[in-house]
Motif scaffolding. Structure first.
Motif, PDB file in Angstrom:
ATOM      1  N   GLU A   1       0.827  -1.208   0.000  1.00 37.06           N
ATOM      2  CA  GLU A   1       0.000   0.000   0.000  1.00 37.06           C
ATOM      3  C   GLU A   1       0.859   1.255   0.000  1.00 37.06           C
ATOM      4  O   GLU A   1       0.548   2.231  -0.711  1.00 37.06           O
ATOM      5  N   LYS A   2       1.948   1.259   0.772  1.00 37.98           N
ATOM      6  CA  LYS A   2       2.834   2.432   0.806  1.00 37.98           C
ATOM      7  C   LYS A   2       3.492   2.649  -0.558  1.00 37.98           C
ATOM      8  O   LYS A   2       3.639   3.803  -1.010  1.00 37.98           O
ATOM      9  N   ALA A   3       3.858   1.578  -1.238  1.00 40.61           N
ATOM     10  CA  ALA A   3       4.477   1.719  -2.562  1.00 40.61           C
ATOM     11  C   ALA A   3       3.488   2.328  -3.555  1.00 40.61           C
ATOM     12  O   ALA A   3       3.856   3.213  -4.349  1.00 40.61           O
TER      13      ALA A   3
ATOM     14  N   LYS B   1      -4.203   7.688  -0.317  1.00 43.82           N
ATOM     15  CA  LYS B   1      -4.337   6.523   0.547  1.00 43.82           C
ATOM     16  C   LYS B   1      -4.889   5.365  -0.274  1.00 43.82           C
ATOM     17  O   LYS B   1      -5.866   5.531  -1.013  1.00 43.82           O
ATOM     18  N   VAL B   2      -4.254   4.213  -0.118  1.00 36.32           N
ATOM     19  CA  VAL B   2      -4.632   3.026  -0.878  1.00 36.32           C
ATOM     20  C   VAL B   2      -4.946   1.910   0.104  1.00 36.32           C
ATOM     21  O   VAL B   2      -4.206   1.688   1.082  1.00 36.32           O
ATOM     22  N   SER B   3      -6.043   1.218  -0.141  1.00 37.47           N
ATOM     23  CA  SER B   3      -6.434   0.060   0.661  1.00 37.47           C
ATOM     24  C   SER B   3      -6.505  -1.157  -0.250  1.00 37.47           C
ATOM     25  O   SER B   3      -7.143  -1.105  -1.312  1.00 37.47           O
ATOM     26  N   LEU B   4      -5.836  -2.231   0.158  1.00 33.93           N
ATOM     27  CA  LEU B   4      -5.773  -3.444  -0.653  1.00 33.93           C
ATOM     28  C   LEU B   4      -6.484  -4.582   0.057  1.00 33.93           C
ATOM     29  O   LEU B   4      -6.356  -4.751   1.281  1.00 33.93           O
ATOM     30  N   ASP B   5      -7.239  -5.332  -0.723  1.00 35.44           N
ATOM     31  CA  ASP B   5      -7.854  -6.570  -0.249  1.00 35.44           C
ATOM     32  C   ASP B   5      -7.080  -7.717  -0.882  1.00 35.44           C
ATOM     33  O   ASP B   5      -7.207  -7.985  -2.080  1.00 35.44           O
TER      34      ASP B   5
END
Length: 559
Positions: free
Chosen positions: A245-247, A269-273
């Motif tokens: 997510e930070k990348a 801001k990115v959220s990954l499932d």
């Protein structure tokens, strides 16, 4: 730096001192040198004495240390105990003392390994040999476990049950390990698992789950290995998710920052499932293209006559049938048969699929960017958000940058909001306006001005402090000699000129008065000389007194 000038200044300063001062300085220097030499020699001799000792034994138990110290006292061997469990003796005799102590069976609490079989014991029973082997195995395993950095000492106990001829009555061996950990150190789950496998591999039929480990406080180690492993796996998965997510967030920020005017004007801001499940599948695929494996053909033919059928009115002829020897015109019968068998090879593909890599199930990204600031008619700064077209363009860039897949359910949201409220909305004073103008135009060059100001300060400090101080240290002082006038010098030419002037002036006065007469030159010279001496005495009484004193001493040296 000019060392020659400095050395010359030191010599000149030393020459100006009197004998007493020179003796004091020379004596002080010699004393300092002697003290420093004494300290160096003393420290080196002390270090040499300390370095003459070598370690005899270390990591000793208190019981063994007491027995060894008792033996050394008995043999009058010097020793030192720098720390608990360590004994040192002189380096030149450490080998001999170690052999002598070992000959006494010390230290007794040391672990015994396979060296127990170095001595042949005649008449030993099979039970005694098994016990010795078990002791040796336990000692070797304990030594191996103690080689781990976190383990200070270890004790291994192995329980091997009696063998039985019946399989159902056989009991597997077990092992217990007591570990004393070093201060502020622990064993990792991998190290605990490694110790179990190490002991299990050394004992026949011993399984790792039958090896129990406890620490010096009685806490079991490695009992919840599965839970610990799951916890470690969960931590690794969370760390992998955060890094990914930070990348992606950094990728979005680096892409949008040049457009909106810097990284301080964009927040992403990115959220990954992510699916971390491991999938293992096996598939068999049949190919529609068949290949002939084998082919077999069977042909059968037959030629013959057909028997004549009896018919007509019932009677003797019809019941008996045709008479033999008579000519019979029968119909010829032909039979042909062909059979072909073809075997086809069915092409199949077997796939064993094992997917251990995590898969991204969904990506959700939210991007907030700052807008623009413009001044209205009243001079106030107002916020102007980005247009719909600009937001749409940024959204498309973000989608292409992080690989958004609509089929997967990914989504991106881009919004334009005011990040901070400018302080210039409040009424500004003339000084505030000037400062805002300066910060507006010179703000980008703030770092340059900072380093330039630092360079100017260093340059002024060098010119005003360091350079004058260096020149003052290097300049050669000029010895000023105060003129000591021990005698009064009378300028004869000045006296002659004064005498001529007075003579001319006196003649002129006598002519004006109508008095004529000869001038006595000797009296006039005496008067002039007396007048000059009187003036010098009035101006320099101390020098005159000193001259008179010297004259008296020269004429009467004894007085």
């Amino acid at each position: 730096m000019n060392f020659e000038a400095i050395f010359k200044q030191i010599i000149d300063f030393f020459n100006q001192l009197n004998k007493k001062q020179k003796y004091i300085i020379i004596g002080s220097i010699i004393s300092v040198v002697l003290i420093i030499t004494f300290l160096i020699v003393y420290n080196s001799s002390t270090t040499k004495k300390e370095s003459n000792y070598a370690i005899l034994f270390e990591n000793l138990k208190p019981q063994d240390a007491a027995l060894i110290v008792q033996y050394l006292d008995k043999k009058q061997i010097p020793y030192k105990i720098p720390e608990n469990g360590i004994i040192e003796v002189p380096k030149d005799i450490v080998g001999k003392v170690r052999l002598d102590v070992a000959a006494q069976g010390l230290p007794k609490s040391s672990k015994v390994g396979f060296e127990i079989f170095d001595k042949n014991s005649f008449g030993a029973t099979d039970f005694e040999q098994r016990v010795k082997y078990l002791r040796a195995l336990e000692g070797e395993l304990a030594k191996t476990i103690e080689s781990i950095s976190a383990v200070e000492s270890a004790k291994v106990n192995i329980a091997i049950p009696k063998e039985s001829v019946f399989v159902e009555n056989q009991t597997p061996p077990t092992a217990s390990i007591l570990i004393k950990l070093r201060p502020n150190m622990t064993l990792t789950p991998k190290q605990i698992e490694g110790i179990k496998w190490l002991v299990a591999a050394a004992v026949p039929k011993l399984k790792p789950e039958n090896v129990k480990i406890v620490d010096q406080y009685g806490n079991p180690l490695g009992e919840n290995s599965e839970a610990v492993a799951n916890s470690e796996l969960l931590k690794a998965e969370l760390l992998y998710k955060k890094r990914l997510e930070k990348a992606l967030e950094d990728k979005i920020s680096s892409l949008i920052a040049p457009i909106v005017g810097g990284k301080n004007k964009v927040v992403a801001k990115v959220s990954l499932d992510i699916d971390f499940s491991k999938v293992k599948s096996k598939a068999t695929i049949y190919s529609p293209d068949n290949v002939v494996r084998s082919e077999q053909t069977l042909e059968e033919s037959r030629i013959g006559t057909k028997p004549k059928e009896v018919g007509g009115v019932p009677g003797a002829v019809s019941n008996i049938g045709p008479v033999q020897g008579t000519k019979n015109n029968q119909i010829v019968d032909k039979y042909n048969k062909t059979e072909t068998t073809t075997n086809y090879e069915i092409s199949t593909t077997i796939k064993d699929i094992k997917d251990d890599y995590p898969k991204i199930k969904r990506i959700t990204a939210a991007v907030v960017v700052d807008g623009y600031y413009k001044k209205d008619k009243d001079g106030k700064i107002k916020f102007v958000p980005l247009s719909e077209m600009q937001i749409k363009s940024i959204e498309n860039l973000v989608k292409n940058a992080i690989g958004i897949d609509p089929k997967r359910g990914d989504s991106v949201s881009v919004s334009s909001f005011q990040f901070n409220q400018p302080t210039s909305n409040a009424p500004q004073t003339p000084v505030g306006k000037v400062m805002s103008m300066v910060s507006m135009y010179l703000g980008p060059f703030e770092s340059i001005f900072k380093y330039l100001f630092l360079a100017i300060v260093l340059f002024v400090f060098y010119k005003k402090v360091i350079n004058p101080f260096t020149q003052k240290m290097l300049e050669t002082p000029v010895k000023e000699e105060e003129p000591i006038k021990e005698e009064i010098h009378i300028d004869e030419e000045e006296i002659e000129s004064t005498y001529d002037k007075i003579k001319e002036l006196k003649e002129k006065v006598e002519q004006q008065l109508g008095i004529s007469g000869e001038i006595n030159e000797e009296e006039l010279k005496y008067e002039v000389l007396l007048e000059r001496v009187t003036k010098m005495v009035e101006d320099n009484p101390e020098q005159v007194a000193k001259v008179l004193e010297n004259l008296l001493k020269e004429e009467h040296p004894q007085t």
